[in-house]
Scaffold this motif. Structure first.
Motif, PDB file in Angstrom:
ATOM      1  N   ALA A 180      12.359  40.677  43.210  1.00  0.00           N
ATOM      2  CA  ALA A 180      11.002  40.668  43.761  1.00  0.00           C
ATOM      3  C   ALA A 180      10.164  41.701  43.030  1.00  0.00           C
ATOM      4  O   ALA A 180      10.695  42.622  42.408  1.00  0.00           O
ATOM      5  CB  ALA A 180      11.030  40.965  45.257  1.00  0.00           C
ATOM      6  N   THR A 181       8.869  41.524  43.131  1.00  0.00           N
ATOM      7  CA  THR A 181       7.923  42.497  42.608  1.00  0.00           C
ATOM      8  C   THR A 181       7.028  42.909  43.757  1.00  0.00           C
ATOM      9  O   THR A 181       6.648  42.073  44.583  1.00  0.00           O
ATOM     10  CB  THR A 181       7.073  41.875  41.472  1.00  0.00           C
ATOM     11  N   ILE A 182       6.690  44.196  43.821  1.00  0.00           N
ATOM     12  CA  ILE A 182       5.838  44.695  44.901  1.00  0.00           C
ATOM     13  C   ILE A 182       4.544  45.214  44.299  1.00  0.00           C
ATOM     14  O   ILE A 182       4.558  46.050  43.391  1.00  0.00           O
ATOM     15  CB  ILE A 182       6.551  45.805  45.699  1.00  0.00           C
ATOM     16  N   TYR A 183       3.430  44.692  44.804  1.00  0.00           N
ATOM     17  CA  TYR A 183       2.102  45.134  44.388  1.00  0.00           C
ATOM     18  C   TYR A 183       1.426  45.825  45.561  1.00  0.00           C
ATOM     19  O   TYR A 183       1.544  45.377  46.702  1.00  0.00           O
ATOM     20  CB  TYR A 183       1.219  43.951  43.978  1.00  0.00           C
ATOM     21  N   GLU A 184       0.697  46.889  45.287  1.00  0.00           N
ATOM     22  CA  GLU A 184      -0.117  47.516  46.315  1.00  0.00           C
ATOM     23  C   GLU A 184      -1.408  46.730  46.414  1.00  0.00           C
ATOM     24  O   GLU A 184      -2.050  46.442  45.406  1.00  0.00           O
ATOM     25  CB  GLU A 184      -0.410  48.978  45.970  1.00  0.00           C
ATOM     26  N   SER A 185      -1.782  46.353  47.618  1.00  0.00           N
ATOM     27  CA  SER A 185      -3.012  45.597  47.819  1.00  0.00           C
ATOM     28  C   SER A 185      -3.868  46.287  48.879  1.00  0.00           C
ATOM     29  O   SER A 185      -3.373  47.075  49.677  1.00  0.00           O
ATOM     30  CB  SER A 185      -2.695  44.152  48.233  1.00  0.00           C
ATOM     31  N   ILE A 186      -5.141  45.966  48.871  1.00  0.00           N
ATOM     32  CA  ILE A 186      -6.081  46.540  49.832  1.00  0.00           C
ATOM     33  C   ILE A 186      -6.845  45.395  50.479  1.00  0.00           C
ATOM     34  O   ILE A 186      -7.442  44.567  49.781  1.00  0.00           O
ATOM     35  CB  ILE A 186      -7.063  47.521  49.148  1.00  0.00           C
ATOM     36  N   GLY A 187      -6.819  45.336  51.804  1.00  0.00           N
ATOM     37  CA  GLY A 187      -7.547  44.294  52.526  1.00  0.00           C
ATOM     38  C   GLY A 187      -9.054  44.509  52.404  1.00  0.00           C
ATOM     39  O   GLY A 187      -9.547  45.623  52.581  1.00  0.00           O
ATOM     40  N   ALA A 188      -9.786  43.451  52.113  1.00  0.00           N
ATOM     41  CA  ALA A 188     -11.237  43.556  51.914  1.00  0.00           C
ATOM     42  C   ALA A 188     -11.975  43.849  53.217  1.00  0.00           C
ATOM     43  O   ALA A 188     -12.997  44.546  53.211  1.00  0.00           O
ATOM     44  CB  ALA A 188     -11.779  42.267  51.293  1.00  0.00           C
ATOM     45  N   TYR A 189     -11.490  43.352  54.336  1.00  0.00           N
ATOM     46  CA  TYR A 189     -12.187  43.513  55.610  1.00  0.00           C
ATOM     47  C   TYR A 189     -12.131  44.951  56.126  1.00  0.00           C
ATOM     48  O   TYR A 189     -13.148  45.543  56.445  1.00  0.00           O
ATOM     49  CB  TYR A 189     -11.602  42.552  56.650  1.00  0.00           C
ATOM     50  N   ASN A 190     -10.932  45.523  56.165  1.00  0.00           N
ATOM     51  CA  ASN A 190     -10.784  46.865  56.740  1.00  0.00           C
ATOM     52  C   ASN A 190     -10.328  47.917  55.729  1.00  0.00           C
ATOM     53  O   ASN A 190     -10.064  49.050  56.111  1.00  0.00           O
ATOM     54  CB  ASN A 190      -9.827  46.846  57.935  1.00  0.00           C
ATOM     55  N   MET A 191     -10.186  47.540  54.465  1.00  0.00           N
ATOM     56  CA  MET A 191      -9.767  48.455  53.396  1.00  0.00           C
ATOM     57  C   MET A 191      -8.392  49.075  53.657  1.00  0.00           C
ATOM     58  O   MET A 191      -8.080  50.137  53.146  1.00  0.00           O
ATOM     59  CB  MET A 191     -10.819  49.545  53.159  1.00  0.00           C
ATOM     60  N   GLU A 192      -7.572  48.390  54.432  1.00  0.00           N
ATOM     61  CA  GLU A 192      -6.224  48.869  54.742  1.00  0.00           C
ATOM     62  C   GLU A 192      -5.288  48.572  53.576  1.00  0.00           C
ATOM     63  O   GLU A 192      -5.258  47.467  53.056  1.00  0.00           O
ATOM     64  CB  GLU A 192      -5.709  48.174  56.004  1.00  0.00           C
ATOM     65  N   LYS A 193      -4.509  49.588  53.169  1.00  0.00           N
ATOM     66  CA  LYS A 193      -3.534  49.416  52.089  1.00  0.00           C
ATOM     67  C   LYS A 193      -2.259  48.793  52.648  1.00  0.00           C
ATOM     68  O   LYS A 193      -1.754  49.221  53.680  1.00  0.00           O
ATOM     69  CB  LYS A 193      -3.186  50.752  51.436  1.00  0.00           C
ATOM     70  N   ARG A 194      -1.783  47.781  51.938  1.00  0.00           N
ATOM     71  CA  ARG A 194      -0.528  47.125  52.292  1.00  0.00           C
ATOM     72  C   ARG A 194       0.171  46.754  50.995  1.00  0.00           C
ATOM     73  O   ARG A 194      -0.464  46.637  49.956  1.00  0.00           O
ATOM     74  CB  ARG A 194      -0.788  45.830  53.077  1.00  0.00           C
ATOM     75  N   ASN A 195       1.457  46.545  51.054  1.00  0.00           N
ATOM     76  CA  ASN A 195       2.192  46.059  49.888  1.00  0.00           C
ATOM     77  C   ASN A 195       2.403  44.561  50.000  1.00  0.00           C
ATOM     78  O   ASN A 195       2.633  44.036  51.090  1.00  0.00           O
ATOM     79  CB  ASN A 195       3.541  46.763  49.751  1.00  0.00           C
ATOM     80  N   GLU A 196       2.318  43.889  48.861  1.00  0.00           N
ATOM     81  CA  GLU A 196       2.569  42.453  48.782  1.00  0.00           C
ATOM     82  C   GLU A 196       3.873  42.262  48.011  1.00  0.00           C
ATOM     83  O   GLU A 196       4.016  42.762  46.901  1.00  0.00           O
ATOM     84  CB  GLU A 196       1.421  41.759  48.065  1.00  0.00           C
ATOM     85  N   ILE A 197       4.810  41.555  48.611  1.00  0.00           N
ATOM     86  CA  ILE A 197       6.094  41.286  47.973  1.00  0.00           C
ATOM     87  C   ILE A 197       6.051  39.871  47.403  1.00  0.00           C
ATOM     88  O   ILE A 197       5.726  38.917  48.123  1.00  0.00           O
ATOM     89  CB  ILE A 197       7.258  41.428  48.965  1.00  0.00           C
ATOM     90  N   ILE A 198       6.367  39.756  46.115  1.00  0.00           N
ATOM     91  CA  ILE A 198       6.329  38.463  45.442  1.00  0.00           C
ATOM     92  C   ILE A 198       7.715  38.149  44.900  1.00  0.00           C
ATOM     93  O   ILE A 198       8.349  38.989  44.262  1.00  0.00           O
ATOM     94  CB  ILE A 198       5.302  38.487  44.294  1.00  0.00           C
ATOM     95  N   THR A 199       8.183  36.941  45.176  1.00  0.00           N
ATOM     96  CA  THR A 199       9.484  36.509  44.691  1.00  0.00           C
ATOM     97  C   THR A 199       9.408  35.056  44.248  1.00  0.00           C
ATOM     98  O   THR A 199       8.552  34.307  44.730  1.00  0.00           O
ATOM     99  CB  THR A 199      10.583  36.699  45.767  1.00  0.00           C
ATOM    100  N   ILE A 200      10.267  34.673  43.330  1.00  0.00           N
ATOM    101  CA  ILE A 200      10.376  33.290  42.862  1.00  0.00           C
ATOM    102  C   ILE A 200      11.688  32.731  43.404  1.00  0.00           C
ATOM    103  O   ILE A 200      12.745  33.336  43.212  1.00  0.00           O
ATOM    104  CB  ILE A 200      10.396  33.210  41.316  1.00  0.00           C
TER     105      ILE A 200
END
Length: 109
Positions: free
Chosen positions: A28-48
């Protein structure tokens, strides 16, 4: 054999990461993402995953975090260097200097 790219934002990030690595034997790969509505930081896990792994992953997510944000894409082409998966094995060893101690051995899955 159809592959899917699954992107997941969940509150159970570490549990999901462990499931992908240890149960699906996938990466898996983990990207740091930020929600546009509340600017909350979350990680997105991506896997194939393939079809069988996809079903296991979706069953896991439905059970563990049904409110997770999940997007799925069909993968038309993929180029990568496959990883070798290893299983750790603990073996007791005896030396005159140290007596009994644990020794870690790794073997292919």
């Amino acid at each position: 054999n159809i592959k899917r790219r699954v992107c997941i934002i969940t509150k159970k990030e570490e549990e999901l990461r462990q499931f992908i690595i240890h149960d699906l034997h996938s990466g898996a790969t983990i990207y740091e993402s930020i929600g546009a509505y509340n600017m909350e930081k979350r990680n997105e896990i991506i896997t194939i995953v393939d079809k069988g792994e996809y079903q296991k992953l979706m069953n896991y997510m439905n059970r563990e975090d049904p409110k997770a944000f999940i997007t799925v894409y069909t993968v038309s082409d993929m180029r990568y260097q496959p990883k070798r998966w290893w299983k750790k094995k603990i073996v007791k060893k005896f030396t005159k200097q140290n007596g009994w101690s644990n020794m870690e051995l790794y073997e292919n899955l």
